[in-house]
Design a protein around this motif. Structure first.
Motif, PDB file in Angstrom:
ATOM      1  N   LYS A 114      -0.551   7.798   7.757  1.00 26.36           N
ATOM      2  CA  LYS A 114       0.074   6.573   7.990  1.00 26.36           C
ATOM      3  C   LYS A 114      -0.642   5.448   8.757  1.00 26.36           C
ATOM      4  CE  LYS A 114       3.555   5.975  10.842  1.00 26.36           C
ATOM      5  NZ  LYS A 114       4.658   5.984  11.780  1.00 26.36           N
ATOM      6  N   ASP A 115      -1.276   6.146   9.647  1.00 25.33           N
ATOM      7  CA  ASP A 115      -2.179   4.985  10.784  1.00 25.33           C
ATOM      8  C   ASP A 115      -3.210   4.494   9.925  1.00 25.33           C
ATOM      9  OD1 ASP A 115      -0.464   4.844  13.301  1.00 25.33           O
ATOM     10  OD2 ASP A 115      -0.943   7.211  13.340  1.00 25.33           O
ATOM     11  N   ILE A 116      -3.835   5.149   9.304  1.00 22.81           N
ATOM     12  CA  ILE A 116      -5.103   4.530   8.474  1.00 22.81           C
ATOM     13  C   ILE A 116      -4.676   3.346   7.385  1.00 22.81           C
ATOM     14  CG2 ILE A 116      -6.990   4.978   6.882  1.00 22.81           C
ATOM     15  CD1 ILE A 116      -7.670   6.086   9.551  1.00 22.81           C
ATOM     16  N   ILE A 117      -3.448   3.902   7.032  1.00 23.18           N
ATOM     17  CA  ILE A 117      -3.134   2.851   5.765  1.00 23.18           C
ATOM     18  C   ILE A 117      -2.576   1.469   6.377  1.00 23.18           C
ATOM     19  CG2 ILE A 117      -1.396   2.705   3.729  1.00 23.18           C
ATOM     20  CD1 ILE A 117      -2.199   5.777   3.324  1.00 23.18           C
ATOM     21  N   LEU A 118      -1.875   1.734   7.456  1.00 19.70           N
ATOM     22  CA  LEU A 118      -1.242   0.450   8.109  1.00 19.70           C
ATOM     23  C   LEU A 118      -2.540  -0.319   8.638  1.00 19.70           C
ATOM     24  CD1 LEU A 118       2.016   1.602  10.101  1.00 19.70           C
ATOM     25  CD2 LEU A 118       1.549   0.911   7.577  1.00 19.70           C
ATOM     26  N   ALA A 119      -3.467   0.394   9.126  1.00 16.77           N
ATOM     27  CA  ALA A 119      -4.743  -0.351   9.584  1.00 16.77           C
ATOM     28  C   ALA A 119      -5.306  -0.927   8.516  1.00 16.77           C
ATOM     29  CB  ALA A 119      -5.664   0.645  10.554  1.00 16.77           C
ATOM     30  N   TRP A 120      -5.476  -0.124   7.441  1.00 17.03           N
ATOM     31  CA  TRP A 120      -6.083  -0.669   6.308  1.00 17.03           C
ATOM     32  C   TRP A 120      -5.318  -2.371   5.853  1.00 17.03           C
ATOM     33  CZ3 TRP A 120     -10.417   1.423   3.620  1.00 17.03           C
ATOM     34  CH2 TRP A 120     -10.728   0.795   2.477  1.00 17.03           C
ATOM     35  N   THR A 121      -4.171  -2.529   5.609  1.00 16.87           N
ATOM     36  CA  THR A 121      -3.331  -3.210   5.483  1.00 16.87           C
ATOM     37  C   THR A 121      -3.870  -4.423   6.643  1.00 16.87           C
ATOM     38  OG1 THR A 121      -1.530  -2.005   4.763  1.00 16.87           O
ATOM     39  CG2 THR A 121      -1.236  -4.188   4.638  1.00 16.87           C
ATOM     40  N   TYR A 151       0.731  -1.203  -0.041  1.00 19.14           N
ATOM     41  CA  TYR A 151       0.028   0.109   0.053  1.00 19.14           C
ATOM     42  C   TYR A 151       0.757   1.266   0.106  1.00 19.14           C
ATOM     43  CZ  TYR A 151      -4.391  -2.157   0.366  1.00 19.14           C
ATOM     44  OH  TYR A 151      -5.658  -3.036   0.158  1.00 19.14           O
ATOM     45  N   LEU A 152       0.561   2.196  -0.742  1.00 18.38           N
ATOM     46  CA  LEU A 152       1.236   3.397  -1.055  1.00 18.38           C
ATOM     47  C   LEU A 152       0.872   4.552  -0.069  1.00 18.38           C
ATOM     48  CD1 LEU A 152       0.801   3.502  -4.901  1.00 18.38           C
ATOM     49  CD2 LEU A 152       2.566   2.368  -3.644  1.00 18.38           C
ATOM     50  N   ILE A 153       1.692   4.593   0.888  1.00 24.62           N
ATOM     51  CA  ILE A 153       1.297   5.591   2.043  1.00 24.62           C
ATOM     52  C   ILE A 153       1.295   7.108   1.561  1.00 24.62           C
ATOM     53  CG2 ILE A 153       2.303   6.760   4.131  1.00 24.62           C
ATOM     54  CD1 ILE A 153       3.262   3.645   4.966  1.00 24.62           C
ATOM     55  N   SER A 154       2.221   7.394   0.574  1.00 23.64           N
ATOM     56  CA  SER A 154       2.243   8.805   0.052  1.00 23.64           C
ATOM     57  C   SER A 154       1.263   8.925  -0.950  1.00 23.64           C
ATOM     58  CB  SER A 154       3.785   9.008  -0.383  1.00 23.64           C
ATOM     59  OG  SER A 154       3.983   8.154  -1.687  1.00 23.64           O
ATOM     60  N   VAL A 188       0.721 -13.237   5.748  1.00 22.38           N
ATOM     61  CA  VAL A 188       1.377 -12.634   6.680  1.00 22.38           C
ATOM     62  C   VAL A 188       1.164 -11.115   6.436  1.00 22.38           C
ATOM     63  CG1 VAL A 188       3.735 -12.627   5.970  1.00 22.38           C
ATOM     64  CG2 VAL A 188       3.205 -12.235   8.356  1.00 22.38           C
ATOM     65  N   THR A 189       1.044 -10.144   7.069  1.00 20.23           N
ATOM     66  CA  THR A 189       1.364  -8.827   6.995  1.00 20.23           C
ATOM     67  C   THR A 189       2.159  -8.296   7.857  1.00 20.23           C
ATOM     68  OG1 THR A 189      -0.083  -6.758   6.969  1.00 20.23           O
ATOM     69  CG2 THR A 189      -0.745  -8.341   8.743  1.00 20.23           C
ATOM     70  N   LYS A 190       2.791  -7.082   7.311  1.00 16.61           N
ATOM     71  CA  LYS A 190       4.071  -6.353   8.078  1.00 16.61           C
ATOM     72  C   LYS A 190       3.567  -4.750   7.658  1.00 16.61           C
ATOM     73  CE  LYS A 190       8.468  -6.286   9.885  1.00 16.61           C
ATOM     74  NZ  LYS A 190       7.879  -6.279  11.146  1.00 16.61           N
ATOM     75  N   ARG A 191       3.466  -4.013   8.449  1.00 12.53           N
ATOM     76  CA  ARG A 191       3.607  -2.593   8.120  1.00 12.53           C
ATOM     77  C   ARG A 191       2.292  -2.386   6.824  1.00 12.53           C
ATOM     78  NH1 ARG A 191       6.169   1.831   5.486  1.00 12.53           N
ATOM     79  NH2 ARG A 191       6.104   3.561   7.012  1.00 12.53           N
ATOM     80  N   ASN A 192       2.934  -1.905   5.746  1.00 10.94           N
ATOM     81  CA  ASN A 192       2.020  -1.508   4.855  1.00 10.94           C
ATOM     82  C   ASN A 192       2.116  -2.567   3.778  1.00 10.94           C
ATOM     83  OD1 ASN A 192       4.650  -0.660   4.024  1.00 10.94           O
ATOM     84  ND2 ASN A 192       3.871   0.506   2.376  1.00 10.94           N
ATOM     85  N   PRO A 231     -15.670  -1.589  14.157  1.00 11.59           N
ATOM     86  CA  PRO A 231     -15.283  -1.573  15.569  1.00 11.59           C
ATOM     87  C   PRO A 231     -13.999  -2.688  15.791  1.00 11.59           C
ATOM     88  CG  PRO A 231     -17.075  -3.339  14.883  1.00 11.59           C
ATOM     89  CD  PRO A 231     -16.879  -2.404  13.755  1.00 11.59           C
ATOM     90  N   ARG A 232     -13.384  -3.142  14.919  1.00  7.87           N
ATOM     91  CA  ARG A 232     -12.128  -4.195  15.018  1.00  7.87           C
ATOM     92  C   ARG A 232     -11.025  -2.994  14.922  1.00  7.87           C
ATOM     93  NH1 ARG A 232     -12.284  -7.849  10.127  1.00  7.87           N
ATOM     94  NH2 ARG A 232     -13.130  -5.614   9.205  1.00  7.87           N
ATOM     95  N   PHE A 233     -11.212  -1.486  14.719  1.00  6.53           N
ATOM     96  CA  PHE A 233     -10.231  -0.885  14.553  1.00  6.53           C
ATOM     97  C   PHE A 233     -10.432   0.550  15.304  1.00  6.53           C
ATOM     98  CE2 PHE A 233      -9.569  -3.615  10.988  1.00  6.53           C
ATOM     99  CZ  PHE A 233      -8.430  -4.104  10.965  1.00  6.53           C
ATOM    100  N   THR A 234     -11.031   0.528  16.527  1.00  5.97           N
ATOM    101  CA  THR A 234     -11.277   1.479  17.407  1.00  5.97           C
ATOM    102  C   THR A 234     -10.222   2.063  17.905  1.00  5.97           C
ATOM    103  OG1 THR A 234     -11.870   0.156  19.195  1.00  5.97           O
ATOM    104  CG2 THR A 234     -13.757   0.792  17.699  1.00  5.97           C
ATOM    105  N   GLY A 235      -9.929   3.286  18.328  1.00 10.55           N
ATOM    106  CA  GLY A 235      -8.985   3.777  18.893  1.00 10.55           C
ATOM    107  C   GLY A 235      -7.694   4.107  18.198  1.00 10.55           C
ATOM    108  N   ILE A 236      -7.678   3.765  16.719  1.00  7.74           N
ATOM    109  CA  ILE A 236      -6.451   4.271  15.795  1.00  7.74           C
ATOM    110  C   ILE A 236      -6.522   5.506  15.492  1.00  7.74           C
ATOM    111  CG2 ILE A 236      -6.568   1.802  14.664  1.00  7.74           C
ATOM    112  CD1 ILE A 236      -7.523   3.426  12.242  1.00  7.74           C
TER     113      ILE A 236
END
Length: 264
Positions: free
Chosen positions: A110-117, A82-85, A139-143, A100-105
């Protein structure tokens, strides 16, 4: 300093990709993909045995690029970065913030895109566990998301929109798509939220559909779930209507919801 030979080969491969792109605009895109943080994440995935050889890109988009890779553990794999920029941060927020799985982010790009991944990984896993044919997530790591490569020898299976179908094949694929929508809704408790002939591949060896691109998929208790379900069904009805196969959208939605009630 990283000394692992496998990581060095990956670094060289990335450098080769950079050098191969001569057009300046394309080179800029590649630089956006392989920023330092993404390279470090790739290094870690390689070091942990998830990637042994990184190939070229087989799909590019505003949100993500997909690369073909080889893993001794899993064979041919797809590396989705995923392209953060450049990803459409505002559009992603609509699907993330009501989950509800991503409350509090945090609401930063950057945080939205990492959560999206992470969200796409979780959605693919839920779909797979429900019996829906999707790319198997690894597996997933960062983006970065690693998943099954739906294709052969580096060539991906075609999108539904590009496959010439007999009427019998089209009916089979339509019925399978409806079955998958039922399984998503009743067992995975998901709505795809962007289902169309663009986000369905066809395994031409078996003429079976494969549902892809599930980053935006939402839980059935999301406040927009009914709206997105109706849109998904309308998209499928429109596509098969062009093939002279009529689809009653209201009837399909009724079937999907009844299956959920029966599964309670």
């Amino acid at each position: 300093m990283i000394s692992d030979k496998k990581l060095s080969r990956m670094d060289e491969r990335v450098d080769e990709l950079r050098m191969r792109i001569k057009d300046s605009s394309q080179r800029a895109v590649l630089n956006d993909v392989f920023d330092d943080a993404t390279l470090m994440a790739l290094y870690e995935l390689s070091k942990n045995g998830h990637i042994d050889a990184l190939g070229g890109s087989f799909k590019t988009g505003k949100e993500a690029n997909l690369f073909h890779a080889i893993s001794k553990r899993d064979g041919e794999i797809a590396v989705k970065i995923y392209l953060i920029s450049t990803a459409n941060f505002n559009a992603m927020k609509e699907y993330i913030l009501g989950d509800p799985r991503f409350t509090g982010i945090k609401h930063s790009r950057k945080d939205i895109i990492l959560a999206w991944t992470r969200k796409e990984f979780k959605n693919l896993k839920r779909a797979e566990d429900a019996g829906v044919r999707v790319p198997k997530p690894y597996v997933t790591k960062r983006n970065i998301l690693l998943m099954e490569f739906v294709g052969k020898d580096g060539v991906p299976m075609p999108q539904l929109k590009d496959v010439k179908l007999t009427r019998e094949e089209a009916l089979h694929i339509l019925n399978r798509i409806i079955e998958y929508m039922c399984l998503l809704y009743s067992k995975a408790r998901l709505v795809h939220a962007d289902l169309s002939e663009y986000n369905i591949l066809v395994d031409v060896d078996t003429m079976e559909p494969v549902i892809i691109d599930m980053g935006q998929s939402i839980m059935t208790d999301h406040f927009n779930a009914d709206t997105y379900l109706q849109r998904d069904v309308a998209n499928i009805a429109r596509f098969f209507g062009k093939l002279n196969i009529p689809v009653n959208s209201d009837e399909v939605i009724s079937i999907i919801k009844r299956k959920k009630e029966e599964g309670k």
